[in-house]
Design a protein around this motif. Sequence first.
Motif, PDB file in Angstrom:
ATOM      1  N   ASN A 670       0.863  -1.182   0.000  1.00  0.00           N
ATOM      2  CA  ASN A 670       0.000   0.000   0.000  1.00  0.00           C
ATOM      3  C   ASN A 670       0.899   1.232   0.000  1.00  0.00           C
ATOM      4  OD1 ASN A 670      -1.812   2.011   0.360  1.00  0.00           O
ATOM      5  ND2 ASN A 670      -2.805   1.124   2.179  1.00  0.00           N
ATOM      6  N   ASN A 672       0.408   4.313   0.097  1.00  0.00           N
ATOM      7  CA  ASN A 672       0.061   5.444   0.959  1.00  0.00           C
ATOM      8  C   ASN A 672       0.521   5.244   2.396  1.00  0.00           C
ATOM      9  OD1 ASN A 672      -1.191   6.773  -1.145  1.00  0.00           O
ATOM     10  ND2 ASN A 672      -3.166   5.782  -0.759  1.00  0.00           N
ATOM     11  N   SER A 673       0.696   4.004   2.822  1.00  0.00           N
ATOM     12  CA  SER A 673       1.056   3.746   4.211  1.00  0.00           C
ATOM     13  C   SER A 673       2.351   2.965   4.349  1.00  0.00           C
ATOM     14  CB  SER A 673      -0.083   2.967   4.901  1.00  0.00           C
ATOM     15  OG  SER A 673      -0.315   1.752   4.229  1.00  0.00           O
ATOM     16  N   SER A 674       3.186   2.933   3.294  1.00  0.00           N
ATOM     17  CA  SER A 674       4.426   2.161   3.324  1.00  0.00           C
ATOM     18  C   SER A 674       5.604   3.044   2.963  1.00  0.00           C
ATOM     19  CB  SER A 674       4.360   0.973   2.345  1.00  0.00           C
ATOM     20  OG  SER A 674       3.269   0.142   2.636  1.00  0.00           O
ATOM     21  N   GLN A 721       5.254  -1.345   6.303  1.00  0.00           N
ATOM     22  CA  GLN A 721       3.870  -0.900   6.094  1.00  0.00           C
ATOM     23  C   GLN A 721       3.259  -0.551   7.447  1.00  0.00           C
ATOM     24  OE1 GLN A 721       1.351  -3.672   4.069  1.00  0.00           O
ATOM     25  NE2 GLN A 721      -0.383  -2.295   3.977  1.00  0.00           N
ATOM     26  N   SER A 724      -1.417   3.378   9.509  1.00  0.00           N
ATOM     27  CA  SER A 724      -1.973   4.678   9.132  1.00  0.00           C
ATOM     28  C   SER A 724      -0.992   5.404   8.216  1.00  0.00           C
ATOM     29  CB  SER A 724      -2.248   5.528  10.375  1.00  0.00           C
ATOM     30  OG  SER A 724      -2.620   6.848  10.006  1.00  0.00           O
ATOM     31  N   PRO A 725      -1.476   6.090   7.174  1.00  0.00           N
ATOM     32  CA  PRO A 725      -0.570   6.878   6.315  1.00  0.00           C
ATOM     33  C   PRO A 725       0.118   8.027   7.050  1.00  0.00           C
ATOM     34  CG  PRO A 725      -2.699   6.523   5.243  1.00  0.00           C
ATOM     35  CD  PRO A 725      -2.859   6.086   6.675  1.00  0.00           C
ATOM     36  N   VAL A 728       3.842   7.653   7.854  1.00  0.00           N
ATOM     37  CA  VAL A 728       4.851   7.671   6.792  1.00  0.00           C
ATOM     38  C   VAL A 728       5.733   8.906   6.913  1.00  0.00           C
ATOM     39  CG1 VAL A 728       5.189   7.831   4.295  1.00  0.00           C
ATOM     40  CG2 VAL A 728       3.495   6.266   5.236  1.00  0.00           C
TER      41      VAL A 728
END
Length: 935
Positions: A670, A672-674, A721, A724-725, A728
């Motif tokens: 993902n 957006n969250s990795s 991962q 939650s984004p 990051v």
Amino acid sequence: MAASEQTQLQDMEEEDAGMEEREMESDEEEGMGVENSDHDEDDSSEDEKENEAEIQRLEEQLSINAFDYNCHVDLIKLLKQEGELFRLRKARQKMSELFPLTEEIWLDWLKDEIRVTDEESNREKVYELFERAVKDYICPDIWLEYAQYSIGGMGSPGGIDKVRSIFERAVTAVGLHMTKGQTVWEAYREYENAILSTVQPPPGRIPSREEQELLKAQLERIHTLFRRQLAVPLMDIEATYAEYKEWSEHGVPDTVTQQYKKAVQQMEKCKPFEEALMVAEPPKLAEYQAYLDFEVKEGDPARIQITFERTLAENCLVPDMWAKYTTYLDRQLKIKDLVLSTHERAVRNCPWTMGLWKSYLLALERHGADHQTVSDVFEKALNAGFIQATDYVEIWQAYLDYLRRRVDFSKESSKELEELRGAFARSLDYMKQDVEERFGESGDPSCTIMQIWARIEALHCKNMQKARELWDNIMTKGNAKYANMWLEYCNLERSYGDPIHCRKALHRAVQCTSDYPEHVSEVLLTFERVEGSLEDWDVAVQKTETRLNRLNEQRAKAAEKEANMARQEEERAEQRRKTKADKKAQKKVQKGTQAGEKRKAEQDDYQDEWNEDSAPKRQRGNGDHISEEYMETETGLFGKNAPPGYKAAPAVSKRTALQRQEDDKPELRNDNSSVFISNLGYTLEEPEAKLRLLFETCGPIKQIRLVSSNKGTFKGYGYVQFESPVSVQEALKLDRREVEGRPMFVSPCVDKNKNPDFKVFKYNTSMEKHKIFISGLPFSCTKEQLEEICKGYGTIKDVRLVTYRSGKPKGLAYVEFADETEASQAVLKMDGLDVQGNNISVAISNPPRRNAMDKPGSSRPGSEMMHRQVYGSRGRGRTQLSLLPRSLHKQAAVSKVENGTTAAGTPVTDSAAVTAAGEPKTLSNSDFARMLLNK
């Protein structure tokens, strides 16, 4: 030279000669030989010659560059060591004319002059030297030395009043210095107590009325000094209060006690800042800044001033601190002498800072300085050596503004107006000749000075002809393609010119503008709607349509050309991918062929040995045909020739291998969250546990996926991962965090197939005036050590050491300062600095643009051919290690064989046998095995 100085020097020389004779006699009495004495004299003469040569070298260097500060300091030290009084005085004088001298240099100079000055007539020269010294910096030690020296002349007419005057100036200047001011107060009181002892009548005699008045006045002076000192917050103020209680016959008055208590309270407030200054390392800029903030908040102008002076005594090369001080004086105190003297000291300490000169010019005008003084200061500013071309533009603008404000435009002609026009003309010549030659650029690409001149001619002088000439000159300097320049000219014509010239200018703008032609066309049409006739409208419409149509055609052709280039680039990329795939397939086939040949050779060797030792006996059949019984095994390394008991592993089909890879492949990440992590060590123990411990501070972790090789070893990269984004952004802050000696790279997860232009590390490629680039650093230099070196030149925002991917330093660094002036100062003062034995180079950060030829994967013309010629068809190896056995290296070193021996006389063995023609014979696998085993 004065007679007294000559006499004293002769006495000193005679005394030195007498001492040398006594020393020689003593040496002879102790039995020292003449040869040893001669040897010492030779060494002394050699040292004198070397010192004299060094003195001449330094003087010659200063004749070339008089602004070499360190050269001045070295020359003064050497001349003082040699005892060259008159040359030393001359060197100090030259340095003081260019730079403010430090407290140490001033005290040495003053003490030397005091020693050679005995006559009263020469004391005035020392007084003049003291006056110069106290103007450079506010130093309590210099003021104390000044007052003590003046006491020696109190016997002359008016001497007592002169001493008191100097003491009063001293306590006014440094009496508020919390740590050193007390010494000045105490010296003042000791002097007055000494005067008191002279006016007191001897015991047993009744003083006259006049003597009583003198005694009373003197006692009152001492009382007043105690009261004044106890009202000032100083260190050890309690001891002064106790001394006053003991000295005063009638006790301490209540008013004095109240003032004393207030001073103690103020001292307690300041004490933490003073203690911080005591333990801090020079230059203590952060501690002084905190102290200043406190004093400014308290609002006592005298205390703010002394705190600024203390700060600048240790940070005299910090332009921002001078700017803050002069701004405070300009806006708050507004005392002419104090303001102008401080501005003068600022530009003497930091002459390379344009802002300080600009403020100085404004202060001179604000306080009504005469025109010649302002002009002289401006000329000095031009010779100060600014580090940017734009600095010269700004200082010229400040001076031209000053000259414009002097002109009375109600008169058609005046001396001031002619001087203004002459200054404008000179500024343009200066930009063209001096600035462009030095910097390679004008510094004023928009011709701001010419625009101002044109506006003054149009607005104040009503001379549109001159204004148009200036604008024609502006347009010929490459500004005709910019719409904003044309619109500025048209606004000038509409305000002070006429519609005819404005229309002509707009028509030219439509033809020449290349950045915003549509906007210029719209302005022309709007102008004709308001000002023009139908014929003018038609002409304007025709011109704008023609111009825009031509531009649209050019844009279409440019877009088509760009599309074609992009398509060709895609085709070339596809061709490169295809060629690379073909080469890869060819290498696989070649590798398979070589492996097959190797297996066949091994099978043949093994077959020979097996047949001799353990093969089943042959049985003759009919027709003398030989029938052999072999063990049949599954297909393996040896095929059907496998030894007894050997069983090959079961073959794995290609489909099964692909299925296993598909099973092992991690699920799609993902984005957006990795985050993607890389550059970790392959030998990192328990990498998942360490990474989880490291990234847990950023937020809850959903999964950590590490990439391993086919053998199961960690490959140094993977993915983290989060749940939650939001986590990051916190994880990206861990980029370049050191993990077991290597910098870990942390970057966003971006699918490069969908975003081919994405670059993880994007560094600025334009000039960064607030950042410096340092090269030549020792590899052992740490970030903390570099920050400690640089913080003396300004406020450090960031320090970045450039390293290889392995974490090893490159000897390069970037240091970001709070503003441009601090970075400029650091360049001037740090360039060539010795850091742990390395002379570093320092410059303003200006990374070069990365050309296509410099990008990874690209090569310059001829580079590939050069590598093929030098290193072979495959280029230079990565390890540069030879994969041949050492025996073959020995054989290759044999240049000639004669009668069975090498040229070196070594017998030829089987491993290095050659044919009669001088060529090595073909070797079998057994030969290679023996060479590897025997070495």
